[in-house]
Write an enzyme that holds these catalytic residues in place. Sequence first.
Site, mmCIF file in Angstrom:
data_model
loop_
_atom_site.group_PDB
_atom_site.id
_atom_site.type_symbol
_atom_site.label_atom_id
_atom_site.label_comp_id
_atom_site.label_asym_id
_atom_site.label_seq_id
_atom_site.Cartn_x
_atom_site.Cartn_y
_atom_site.Cartn_z
ATOM 1 N N LYS A 59 26.034 -26.437 -32.876
ATOM 2 C CA LYS A 59 27.430 -26.334 -33.309
ATOM 3 C C LYS A 59 28.215 -27.595 -32.944
ATOM 4 O O LYS A 59 28.952 -28.152 -33.774
ATOM 5 C CB LYS A 59 28.073 -25.099 -32.658
ATOM 6 C CG LYS A 59 29.480 -24.796 -33.115
ATOM 7 C CD LYS A 59 30.028 -23.546 -32.432
ATOM 8 C CE LYS A 59 29.241 -22.327 -32.802
ATOM 9 N NZ LYS A 59 29.876 -21.084 -32.287
ATOM 10 N N LYS A 71 25.886 -21.941 -22.170
ATOM 11 C CA LYS A 71 26.334 -20.552 -22.248
ATOM 12 C C LYS A 71 26.168 -19.898 -20.892
ATOM 13 O O LYS A 71 25.239 -20.216 -20.134
ATOM 14 C CB LYS A 71 25.514 -19.770 -23.283
ATOM 15 C CG LYS A 71 26.247 -18.564 -23.840
ATOM 16 C CD LYS A 71 27.324 -18.979 -24.824
ATOM 17 C CE LYS A 71 28.025 -17.776 -25.431
ATOM 18 N NZ LYS A 71 29.033 -18.199 -26.415
#
Length: 331
Positions: A59, A71
């Site tokens: 992304k 994450k």
Amino acid sequence: MPPERIVELDEPSCGLRGWIVVDDTTLGPAAGGVRTRAYPSAAAARADAERLARAMTIKCAIAGLDAGGGKAVIEPVRGPARAAAFEALGRAVEALGGSFYTAGDYGTTADDLRAMARATRYVRTDAGALAGAVARGVVRCIGACAAHRGASLAGLRVAVQGCGAIGAAVAGALAAEGARVVVADVDDARARAVADATGARVTTPARILLEDVDVVAPCAIGGAIDADCAARLRAWAVCGAANNVLADRAVACALAARGVLHVPDAIASAGAVIEGVGEALMGLADRRPLIDRLGAIARDVLAEADATGRLPVDIVERRARARLGAARGAG
């Protein structure tokens, strides 16, 4: 390539259990949210953290950001210990020394982020601004789908799955563009509140992705579009804000075989990371042009998919890998 760094979180004193994954810092510090969710096992939580962190790398690369992917995934903590658990998570993030910048994600509240902020400089707490940024990007990408079909947003029928902060923002932004919106959430009261604010119609969670609409926009948990859903889908496009919208690559093939447009969430949901990274790491006073550019990227990817027969997800990954490879070569 394996992730650059994996940190196991296990603090029995406050109940903190989970993982932080720093996937890739070739382009800059890793960026990604904190997901709070119950998993069947620690291995499943770690696998999801790695998958989501890798998606963030793609992304950031495709959006042109000076950042990589990361994450945090943690098990829910109930009761008074929750604030202490998130403060402990903040300490773990701080210990990474700025190699991981984070914000909210599924299951993580504004109070959770504020608890983290007591222990780290590397968390963004203004979830509302990030939700608005995601919504702006999703609407630009849905507009790209419409343009690909020779249509416009006004009058487009869009089903929004999930009415949390992001889903609510997406529904509101679509309604403002003149789209006809239908919404659903596992919390019916939340769905009805969004409907009251936007003029949307409410349906059930079981029906939302199978509504007779032009576009479905999954804005809740990942994997919403599985093989069964792909076979029964009545919409001609899938474009939503959830991370990892498709259950697997086979679903992407099934959608393509049916002629269903798909804007990968690496493009569609990039508004939040653009907002966060653009301000904190790139010093951009106005991140809106970069968010708006997501629509142009989506149009280009859809056009290439038509011209070559390649899947949009493969096109996006190839472009992101090319940027990462060029950066590694330059280094």
